[in-house]
Scaffold this motif. Structure first.
Motif, PDB file in Angstrom:
ATOM      1  N   CYS A  69       0.930  -1.313  -0.131  1.00 12.81           N
ATOM      2  CA  CYS A  69       0.035  -0.093   0.015  1.00 12.81           C
ATOM      3  C   CYS A  69       0.824   1.215  -0.046  1.00 12.81           C
ATOM      4  CB  CYS A  69      -1.100   0.113   1.369  1.00 12.81           C
ATOM      5  SG  CYS A  69      -2.190   1.216   1.081  1.00 12.81           S
ATOM      6  N   CYS A  88      -0.317   4.381  -0.013  1.00 17.50           N
ATOM      7  CA  CYS A  88      -1.126   5.420   0.253  1.00 17.50           C
ATOM      8  C   CYS A  88      -0.381   6.340   1.290  1.00 17.50           C
ATOM      9  CB  CYS A  88      -2.585   5.071   0.931  1.00 17.50           C
ATOM     10  SG  CYS A  88      -2.533   4.831   2.728  1.00 17.50           S
ATOM     11  N   CYS A 121      -0.450   5.400   5.038  1.00 14.46           N
ATOM     12  CA  CYS A 121       0.640   4.044   5.204  1.00 14.46           C
ATOM     13  C   CYS A 121       2.044   4.840   5.220  1.00 14.46           C
ATOM     14  CB  CYS A 121       0.661   3.297   4.368  1.00 14.46           C
ATOM     15  SG  CYS A 121      -0.748   1.960   4.664  1.00 14.46           S
TER      16      CYS A 121
HETATM   17 ZN   LIG Z   1      -2.258   2.506   2.905  1.00 21.11          ZN
END
Ligand SMILES: [Zn+2]
Ligand SMILES: [Zn+2]
Length: 138
Positions: A26, A28, A31
């Protein structure tokens, strides 16, 4: 496959049943911030298969920036290691385990990348960055 893991200080330990085909990166921005690094590697596990074996994680709930849903982020109250995220409430359907905490992480290579639009631009060139087999001299 059966997986088990724990935090850096050893206070938290847990086990679950994970599908290696579901391991993903991930990228994002949540994160990136909450790991303090470039991306996170996750594997979802069924809620019924997840069991804490020792310790009680601290749970932090926040609406995520990119999906808009509230998520519980669980981490060790002593050493800060993130161990999972899940949905708020009792008996969640699944937990997203942090693959770096699992003893079987060598067998859990990522199969997909999510939120690639916020990935760090230099990741594509990682193999060209000079390497040293051990850490930086201090
Ligand atoms: Zn994430
Ligand atoms: Zn710990």
């Amino acid at each position: 496959m059966r997986v088990d893991g724990g935090c850096h200080c050893g206070y938290l330990s847990f086990e679950a049943e994970a599908d290696p085909a579901q391991v993903a990166i991930c990228h994002c921005t949540d994160c990136q911030t909450s790991t303090g690094t470039a991306f996170r590697v996750n594997v979802p596990v069924p809620g019924a298969s997840f069991k804490m074996l020792s310790g009680e994680p601290t749970r932090y709930v926040k609406t995520t920036a990119q999906s808009g849903n509230p998520r519980v982020q669980a981490f060790c109250p002593q050493c800060g290691t993130p161990i999972y995220s899940t949905s708020p409430g009792d008996n969640p359907a699944s937990y997203m385990l942090r693959v770096g905490t699992l003893r079987q992480r060598d067998q859990l290579a990522p199969k997909h990348q999510f939120w690639f639009r916020s990935s760090r631009s230099w990741l594509a060139d990682l193999a060209s960055i000079p390497r040293t087999e051990k850490g930086r001299a201090r």
